[in-house]
Design a protein around this motif. Structure first.
Motif, PDB file in Angstrom:
ATOM      1  N   LEU A   1       0.831  -1.210   0.000  1.00  0.00           N
ATOM      2  CA  LEU A   1       0.000   0.000   0.000  1.00  0.00           C
ATOM      3  C   LEU A   1       0.861   1.253   0.000  1.00  0.00           C
ATOM      4  N   PHE A   2       1.933   1.241   0.781  1.00  0.00           N
ATOM      5  CA  PHE A   2       2.818   2.398   0.810  1.00  0.00           C
ATOM      6  C   PHE A   2       3.484   2.608  -0.547  1.00  0.00           C
ATOM      7  N   GLU A   3       3.952   1.523  -1.174  1.00  0.00           N
ATOM      8  CA  GLU A   3       4.582   1.640  -2.490  1.00  0.00           C
ATOM      9  C   GLU A   3       3.616   2.214  -3.522  1.00  0.00           C
ATOM     10  N   MET A   4       2.337   1.842  -3.412  1.00  0.00           N
ATOM     11  CA  MET A   4       1.340   2.314  -4.371  1.00  0.00           C
ATOM     12  C   MET A   4       0.966   3.776  -4.138  1.00  0.00           C
ATOM     13  N   THR A   5       0.921   4.198  -2.882  1.00  0.00           N
ATOM     14  CA  THR A   5       0.436   5.550  -2.575  1.00  0.00           C
ATOM     15  C   THR A   5       1.547   6.528  -2.212  1.00  0.00           C
ATOM     16  N   ARG A   6       2.658   6.011  -1.717  1.00  0.00           N
ATOM     17  CA  ARG A   6       3.757   6.840  -1.196  1.00  0.00           C
ATOM     18  C   ARG A   6       3.231   7.839  -0.165  1.00  0.00           C
ATOM     19  N   SER A   7       2.202   7.422   0.550  1.00  0.00           N
ATOM     20  CA  SER A   7       1.571   8.279   1.546  1.00  0.00           C
ATOM     21  C   SER A   7       1.927   7.819   2.943  1.00  0.00           C
ATOM     22  N   ASP A   8       2.206   8.779   3.815  1.00  0.00           N
ATOM     23  CA  ASP A   8       2.423   8.476   5.224  1.00  0.00           C
ATOM     24  C   ASP A   8       1.119   8.614   5.996  1.00  0.00           C
TER      25      ASP A   8
END
Length: 71
Positions: free
Chosen positions: A22-29
């Protein structure tokens, strides 16, 4: 849907693979945004339609990487 059991360790690994994806897809913290997409809608599916497929992929990865009950 077939019910399969995961060990505690495999479940943990699956969760880590899933959140990493999910982080790789969104790059969101923004954890709140991620959790919002994972909430289950009235029809029983995640609010983000891709979440279930992503979860199943994470479970498969965890099973493939399962060599013991140690992390």
């Amino acid at each position: 849907m077939e019910q399969e059991m995961l060990s505690t360790v495999d479940g943990y690994r699956a969760m880590v693979f899933f959140i990493e994806h999910l982080f790789e897809m969104t790059r969101s913290d923004d954890l709140a945004g991620i959790l919002g997409g994972l909430q289950v809608a009235a029809d029983g599916r995640p609010m983000d339609p891709a979440a279930w497929t992503d979860w199943l992929d994470a479970v498969s990865r965890a099973r493939l990487n399962s060599h013991s009950d140690e992390l």
